[in-house]
Design a protein around this motif. Sequence first.
Motif, PDB file in Angstrom:
ATOM      1  N   PHE A   1      -4.199  -9.105  -4.622  1.00  0.00           N
ATOM      2  CA  PHE A   1      -4.594  -9.755  -3.383  1.00  0.00           C
ATOM      3  C   PHE A   1      -6.116  -9.771  -3.291  1.00  0.00           C
ATOM      4  N   PRO A   2      -6.786 -10.854  -3.683  1.00  0.00           N
ATOM      5  CA  PRO A   2      -8.247 -10.878  -3.709  1.00  0.00           C
ATOM      6  C   PRO A   2      -8.885 -10.595  -2.354  1.00  0.00           C
ATOM      7  N   ASP A   3      -8.249 -11.022  -1.256  1.00  0.00           N
ATOM      8  CA  ASP A   3      -8.860 -10.826   0.065  1.00  0.00           C
ATOM      9  C   ASP A   3      -8.506  -9.481   0.686  1.00  0.00           C
ATOM     10  N   LEU A   4      -7.539  -8.757   0.094  1.00  0.00           N
ATOM     11  CA  LEU A   4      -7.142  -7.429   0.575  1.00  0.00           C
ATOM     12  C   LEU A   4      -6.853  -7.426   2.067  1.00  0.00           C
ATOM     13  N   LYS A   5      -6.143  -8.473   2.536  1.00  0.00           N
ATOM     14  CA  LYS A   5      -5.779  -8.567   3.941  1.00  0.00           C
ATOM     15  C   LYS A   5      -4.487  -7.801   4.191  1.00  0.00           C
ATOM     16  N   PRO A   6      -4.342  -7.173   5.347  1.00  0.00           N
ATOM     17  CA  PRO A   6      -3.086  -6.474   5.660  1.00  0.00           C
ATOM     18  C   PRO A   6      -1.872  -7.375   5.551  1.00  0.00           C
TER      19      PRO A   6
ATOM     20  N   ALA B   1       3.550  -3.568  10.024  1.00  0.00           N
ATOM     21  CA  ALA B   1       2.199  -4.133  10.113  1.00  0.00           C
ATOM     22  C   ALA B   1       1.149  -3.035  10.046  1.00  0.00           C
ATOM     23  N   ASP B   2       1.393  -1.923  10.763  1.00  0.00           N
ATOM     24  CA  ASP B   2       0.425  -0.822  10.726  1.00  0.00           C
ATOM     25  C   ASP B   2       0.365  -0.207   9.331  1.00  0.00           C
ATOM     26  N   MET B   3       1.546  -0.084   8.713  1.00  0.00           N
ATOM     27  CA  MET B   3       1.572   0.475   7.363  1.00  0.00           C
ATOM     28  C   MET B   3       0.827  -0.443   6.390  1.00  0.00           C
ATOM     29  N   ALA B   4       0.950  -1.765   6.579  1.00  0.00           N
ATOM     30  CA  ALA B   4       0.240  -2.716   5.724  1.00  0.00           C
ATOM     31  C   ALA B   4      -1.260  -2.598   5.907  1.00  0.00           C
ATOM     32  N   ALA B   5      -1.702  -2.430   7.151  1.00  0.00           N
ATOM     33  CA  ALA B   5      -3.143  -2.272   7.404  1.00  0.00           C
ATOM     34  C   ALA B   5      -3.669  -0.999   6.754  1.00  0.00           C
ATOM     35  N   LYS B   6      -2.885   0.068   6.851  1.00  0.00           N
ATOM     36  CA  LYS B   6      -3.299   1.330   6.240  1.00  0.00           C
ATOM     37  C   LYS B   6      -3.362   1.189   4.715  1.00  0.00           C
ATOM     38  N   THR B   7      -2.364   0.500   4.132  1.00  0.00           N
ATOM     39  CA  THR B   7      -2.335   0.323   2.679  1.00  0.00           C
ATOM     40  C   THR B   7      -3.500  -0.550   2.214  1.00  0.00           C
ATOM     41  N   ALA B   8      -3.786  -1.625   2.969  1.00  0.00           N
ATOM     42  CA  ALA B   8      -4.902  -2.494   2.602  1.00  0.00           C
ATOM     43  C   ALA B   8      -6.211  -1.721   2.627  1.00  0.00           C
ATOM     44  N   GLU B   9      -6.376  -0.873   3.633  1.00  0.00           N
ATOM     45  CA  GLU B   9      -7.596  -0.065   3.728  1.00  0.00           C
ATOM     46  C   GLU B   9      -7.671   0.921   2.564  1.00  0.00           C
TER      47      GLU B   9
ATOM     48  N   SER C   1     -13.347   0.071  -3.938  1.00  0.00           N
ATOM     49  CA  SER C   1     -14.770   0.189  -3.625  1.00  0.00           C
ATOM     50  C   SER C   1     -15.365   1.444  -4.250  1.00  0.00           C
ATOM     51  N   SER C   2     -14.572   2.540  -4.267  1.00  0.00           N
ATOM     52  CA  SER C   2     -15.095   3.777  -4.827  1.00  0.00           C
ATOM     53  C   SER C   2     -15.373   3.664  -6.309  1.00  0.00           C
ATOM     54  N   TRP C   3     -14.778   2.649  -6.931  1.00  0.00           N
ATOM     55  CA  TRP C   3     -15.022   2.396  -8.363  1.00  0.00           C
ATOM     56  C   TRP C   3     -15.959   1.216  -8.571  1.00  0.00           C
ATOM     57  N   GLY C   4     -16.554   0.716  -7.501  1.00  0.00           N
ATOM     58  CA  GLY C   4     -17.474  -0.406  -7.622  1.00  0.00           C
ATOM     59  C   GLY C   4     -16.776  -1.723  -7.879  1.00  0.00           C
ATOM     60  N   LEU C   5     -15.556  -1.838  -7.400  1.00  0.00           N
ATOM     61  CA  LEU C   5     -14.764  -3.043  -7.647  1.00  0.00           C
ATOM     62  C   LEU C   5     -14.519  -3.768  -6.336  1.00  0.00           C
ATOM     63  N   GLY C   6     -14.171  -5.055  -6.436  1.00  0.00           N
ATOM     64  CA  GLY C   6     -13.933  -5.823  -5.225  1.00  0.00           C
ATOM     65  C   GLY C   6     -13.248  -7.140  -5.499  1.00  0.00           C
ATOM     66  N   ARG C   7     -13.534  -8.117  -4.644  1.00  0.00           N
ATOM     67  CA  ARG C   7     -12.825  -9.386  -4.660  1.00  0.00           C
ATOM     68  C   ARG C   7     -13.007 -10.140  -5.974  1.00  0.00           C
TER      69      ARG C   7
END
Length: 838
Positions: free
Chosen positions: A77-82, A102-110, A117-123
């Motif tokens: 998921f390139p946009d990492l949306k919930p 929905a809350d679980m999806a938001a937590k998973t996306a985060e 991000s901790s590995w310097g990776l992203g979209r």
Amino acid sequence: MKSSPFFLGRTVVEDPAQAQPVLYDPDDLTTHGVIVGMTGSGKTGLLIGILEEAALHGIPSIVIDPKGDLTNLFLHFPDLKPEDFEPWIDPESARRENMSAADMAAKTAEKWRNGLSSWGLGRDHLLALQQAVDYVLYSPGSTAAEPVNLLSSFAPPAGLNWEEHGEILRERISATVTALLGLVGLKDLDPLRSREHILLANLIETAWSKGAALDLSELIFQVQTPPFERLGAFPVDRFFPPKDRFELAVLLNNFLASPSFQAWVRGQSMDPQAFLYTPEGRPRMSIFYLAHLSEAERMFFVTLLLANVESWMRTQRGSSGLRALLAFDEIYGYLPPVANPPSRPVLLRLLKQARAFGLGLLLATQNPVDVDYKGLSNAGTWFIGRLQTEQDKERLLDGLQSIEGGVNRAEYGRMISALKPRTFLLHNVHQRGGVQIFSTRWCLNYLAGPLTRAQLSGLKALGAAPEGPALPITTTAPPEASRVPVGAGAAVSTVAPAAPSASPTAPPPLTRTPPAPPAGVAAFFLPPELSLSQALASLGATLSGSEKPEGLIYRPALLFQAEVRYLDRRAGVDVAQRVTCLVDEPHSARIAWEECQREPFDPRKLDPQPLPEARFYPLPAAFTNARTITAAQKDFLDWVYRRSGLRLLVNKALNLYGKPEDTETTFRARCEEAAQQALKDEVAKIERQFETKLDALARRVERQQVIVKKYEDEVGRRRLEELGTGAELLMGLFGGRKRSISSALSKGRMTAKAKAELEAAEKALDALKDEYDDLNRQKEAAIREARERWARAAAEITEITLNPQRKDIFLEISGLAWVPVYVVQTQGQTLEVPAVAQ
């Protein structure tokens, strides 16, 4: 060119700041890899991570997924949306944490955003993964995803002829038959003892040796009526009586008649080339979801898939680099140490021989005691995670010691016992410096766990790459600043900036190695048909002694050859014609196919290898794009269909059709001959029809002539009597003797009556003769009319055109053809003379 390495994770050291990236050369996978670890060890995450790296490197993969875990390879998921994660959240997991989906999806996306991000990776990295390969999900025996056509045809593998590859094809047949019999319930059959196996294997071998294919229906019919009389020394009926063969046919037919059978004959045919590459030549990751199948169906599918991969592999050129990857999660039951299921011989052959063709196997299991480690001794890379029991560890160490060079059993045992979740011991026979312990990198794909069949339909859209250019990928370790403590997650390849486009330069020089064609495009070499002197003579030149031959150069071209079959039972026509086009680099969107036509090639005479010491021109830009070549092939077939037509001379009056090679003169002669024969037959019929009537009239005429003769005689006699009576009367008058006048009158009346009867008989005779002559005239008129009618019929010649259907046009040759030309130096100039007849 050396491949850039896969990034698998970081070494486990006491000081996390000193952890080093673990880089793995993908070409090492040509000696295959094995992943071992219990549930929860991170085995699936490591396998998915390696497959992600393969995708980022553009390496095509065939992925066998018996449990449904590897379907997670679609969840990028390139946009990492919930809302991207929500459809894949397990509702039960959310309930246990007292959260909505929905809350679980938001937590998973985060969580995923922070982990990347901790590995310097992203979209950008997720987009790169999404665009790197074409993702396809197959569900054999089901239409939940893309179905796979397994049973529609038992076709001989393309590129393997019986004369050269008989032993290989027999191995393929044995595996296919064993899997088929296992599917219908006949398991653990010995190919040397089982009548069923021997019969089916011989039926398929008989067809394949003739280049023919069998579908399941035809195979069932041949079980009942085999196309041969003996099996070994015995007659077929004694070796396998008809009654027993019928029972086998019924058993196979039960599967054919089952409603579920239809799902096995739909979709993509069993073609590894299509599983590994799109028609345009893009690399493909094909994932085969098998969780919905029964044990017998899984074994059947896996065996056929592996056998087809093996056949495809043997048609490829040798390669020292990794050409393609075959990943198999949970090989439990497919490569056991004792039993011999149909998948086992094929897997063993692949492990022993695939290296030479650049095909790497990556096998995973959580049950070390249930795997044949003698077979896996061919694997050069081992990834060992946490194991469930001490028995598993000891069994694994036994297997490692069987590998060439062995291992330090005590040291390995200690390290394996100390492994934590998501950490693995890496043993690579190609790597110097000994064993490594590393923590796996964070996966780009969301690891949702095994997916159900109902969820498969939602994955198709995720497999489609977005529009736009793909991002270039180079696999490297993350930057120093992005290093994190061991166990915190996983890392993935970073994106390198795009290289600037090169400015136009002069064409590269000739090479001794033929440039590789685009992926999925066949390449072959036309054999020289002319000697140098013959080639020069074809141009009106000769060797004068001053020329300096410099050998052969191959020029690239596209070669397409189709066979067009014309079949018309009414016309008695069953003709096949070949249409061949040799195309230089196209200079416009449309190829002038008429100008490219040439005499057909015998496919058997096309060389798979170039002549020694030959040189090669570079490929023009149009020939480096598989999509362009595929489009040209389609356009060629459309042109063949549009221009094809077999003209035939026909005489509808005679119901006579000409042959394709007939000229009007030869066909007219056949028509005249046929008309003469038809006229002869009709004249004979007419004569038979009139003969009876004429014979009857002739007999009546003869009878009437007899009657007329009789009346003529009667009239003559009466006249004599009448004359005699008159003479007596006169003599009596003059002699004084009295005669009766009434007697004379009576004689006269009788003479008149005889005359009248004669006249009537003569009229009747004339009437009969007239009738006879008229019937003769009718006969002659009928014969004359028939002669004129058949003469007209012989001249009624027209022309028809037989047009083929698209299904009657078969693409026989398609691909990149290297055309040989002689190079001659003469008078300071370089002359190129075609070595192939124009």
